[in-house]
Design a protein around this motif. Structure first.
Motif, mmCIF file in Angstrom:
data_model
loop_
_atom_site.group_PDB
_atom_site.id
_atom_site.type_symbol
_atom_site.label_atom_id
_atom_site.label_comp_id
_atom_site.label_asym_id
_atom_site.label_seq_id
_atom_site.Cartn_x
_atom_site.Cartn_y
_atom_site.Cartn_z
ATOM 1 N N LEU A 1 0.833 -1.205 0.000
ATOM 2 C CA LEU A 1 0.000 0.000 0.000
ATOM 3 C C LEU A 1 0.868 1.255 0.000
ATOM 4 O O LEU A 1 0.610 2.196 -0.763
ATOM 5 N N LEU A 2 1.907 1.271 0.821
ATOM 6 C CA LEU A 2 2.785 2.437 0.899
ATOM 7 C C LEU A 2 3.570 2.628 -0.394
ATOM 8 O O LEU A 2 3.690 3.749 -0.903
ATOM 9 N N PHE A 3 4.095 1.534 -0.943
ATOM 10 C CA PHE A 3 4.871 1.637 -2.182
ATOM 11 C C PHE A 3 3.994 2.037 -3.357
ATOM 12 O O PHE A 3 4.465 2.701 -4.293
ATOM 13 N N THR A 4 2.720 1.634 -3.331
ATOM 14 C CA THR A 4 1.824 1.993 -4.432
ATOM 15 C C THR A 4 1.678 3.506 -4.550
ATOM 16 O O THR A 4 1.483 4.043 -5.648
ATOM 17 N N LEU A 5 1.791 4.186 -3.420
ATOM 18 C CA LEU A 5 1.658 5.645 -3.423
ATOM 19 C C LEU A 5 2.865 6.345 -4.046
ATOM 20 O O LEU A 5 2.729 7.438 -4.603
ATOM 21 N N VAL A 6 4.041 5.713 -3.941
ATOM 22 C CA VAL A 6 5.265 6.383 -4.392
ATOM 23 C C VAL A 6 6.002 5.631 -5.492
ATOM 24 O O VAL A 6 6.685 6.241 -6.308
ATOM 25 N N ALA A 7 5.889 4.316 -5.517
ATOM 26 C CA ALA A 7 6.617 3.517 -6.506
ATOM 27 C C ALA A 7 5.806 2.269 -6.851
ATOM 28 O O ALA A 7 6.053 1.188 -6.300
ATOM 29 N N PRO A 8 4.824 2.411 -7.736
ATOM 30 C CA PRO A 8 3.946 1.283 -8.076
ATOM 31 C C PRO A 8 4.685 0.041 -8.558
ATOM 32 O O PRO A 8 4.269 -1.090 -8.272
ATOM 33 N N GLY A 9 5.776 0.235 -9.288
ATOM 34 C CA GLY A 9 6.542 -0.900 -9.781
ATOM 35 C C GLY A 9 7.106 -1.746 -8.646
ATOM 36 O O GLY A 9 7.056 -2.982 -8.679
ATOM 37 N N LEU A 10 7.646 -1.080 -7.636
ATOM 38 C CA LEU A 10 8.173 -1.795 -6.474
ATOM 39 C C LEU A 10 7.052 -2.478 -5.696
ATOM 40 O O LEU A 10 7.255 -3.547 -5.113
ATOM 41 N N ALA A 11 5.871 -1.856 -5.697
ATOM 42 C CA ALA A 11 4.724 -2.458 -5.014
ATOM 43 C C ALA A 11 4.355 -3.793 -5.649
ATOM 44 O O ALA A 11 4.064 -4.769 -4.949
ATOM 45 N N VAL A 12 4.393 -3.859 -6.976
ATOM 46 C CA VAL A 12 4.084 -5.114 -7.686
ATOM 47 C C VAL A 12 5.115 -6.181 -7.336
ATOM 48 O O VAL A 12 4.776 -7.337 -7.049
ATOM 49 N N LEU A 13 6.403 -5.800 -7.345
ATOM 50 C CA LEU A 13 7.458 -6.758 -7.014
ATOM 51 C C LEU A 13 7.327 -7.247 -5.573
ATOM 52 O O LEU A 13 7.523 -8.434 -5.296
ATOM 53 N N LEU A 14 6.990 -6.342 -4.671
ATOM 54 C CA LEU A 14 6.809 -6.730 -3.272
ATOM 55 C C LEU A 14 5.630 -7.671 -3.121
ATOM 56 O O LEU A 14 5.694 -8.651 -2.354
ATOM 57 N N TRP A 15 4.554 -7.412 -3.843
ATOM 58 C CA TRP A 15 3.376 -8.279 -3.788
ATOM 59 C C TRP A 15 3.705 -9.683 -4.278
ATOM 60 O O TRP A 15 3.321 -10.675 -3.655
ATOM 61 N N ILE A 16 4.436 -9.766 -5.396
ATOM 62 C CA ILE A 16 4.822 -11.081 -5.937
ATOM 63 C C ILE A 16 5.750 -11.806 -4.966
ATOM 64 O O ILE A 16 5.567 -12.988 -4.652
#
Length: 202
Positions: A125-140
């Motif tokens: 959720l936090l990364f989606t606000l600032v770095a969506p690409g990293l959010a996807v990698l973190l989710w995976i």
């Protein structure tokens, strides 16, 4: 075991390279079953709250309105149901395969995996606000970590030598459960359709 945030985060990080050690440490705590159910309920409530916050920041797409995804309460109920069923499946299936673990160990496994995923979801959720690409990698990465941790926890709890075989067992059990669920939903859909047809003919 300490319950400071820093210590718990350290255990979460340790769960990836040394999942069996973390499992042993948690199993040895000897938590009573009532306490464990309460902990699971708390984590699920926190996850539901995080889901509501996420929905407020990122509204559901219009085409998904009216589905279960758009209803935080239904999502919370579904997640709670899955968590409870997973706890029982871990015990039943592992015992059927010759495991010797306690029911409480399976409950601890579900609690810890959900706790890890709660932290991952917060990060996403936090990364989606600032770095969506990293959010996807973190989710995976978090999804793989959850299955990795669960496989090793179950292997440690029930005395299985191979976590890989436990992983395959999780996949097979999940496929069978999904098949059974799809059949039940199909039958319910057919029954509901038949009832509607009868009503329209009245």
């Amino acid at each position: 075991m300490r319950y400071e945030p820093g210590y718990l985060i350290g255990m979460v990080l340790q769960s990836v390279p040394e999942p069996r050690k973390v499992a042993r440490d948690l199993f040895d705590e000897g938590y009573p079953r009532n306490t464990l159910w309460a902990l699971l309920a708390l984590i699920l409530v926190l996850g539901a709250m995080l889901g509501v916050i996420s929905g407020m920041i990122f509204p559901v797409a219009p085409e998904l309105q009216g589905t279960i995804i758009a209803n935080p309460m239904m999502v919370a109920i579904a997640e709670a149901s899955i968590a409870v069923l997973t706890t029982f499946f871990i015990y039943w299936v592992s015992r059927a395969a010759g495991g010797q673990g306690r029911f409480e160990d399976g409950l601890i496994t579900v609690i810890w995996v959900n706790f890890v995923l709660l932290i991952v979801q917060t990060g996403v959720l936090l990364f989606t606000l600032v770095a969506p690409g990293l959010a996807v990698l973190l989710w995976i990465g978090g999804s793989f970590a959850g299955v990795w941790i669960m496989s090793h926890f179950i292997a440690e709890a029930h005395g299985f030598a191979s976590a890989g075989k436990v992983f395959l067992g999780i996949i097979m059990t999940g496929l069978v459960a999904a098949l059974v669920l799809s059949i039940i939903l199909t039958l319910l859909g057919v029954m509901a359709g038949a009832d509607l047809t009868e009503l329209s003919n009245v």
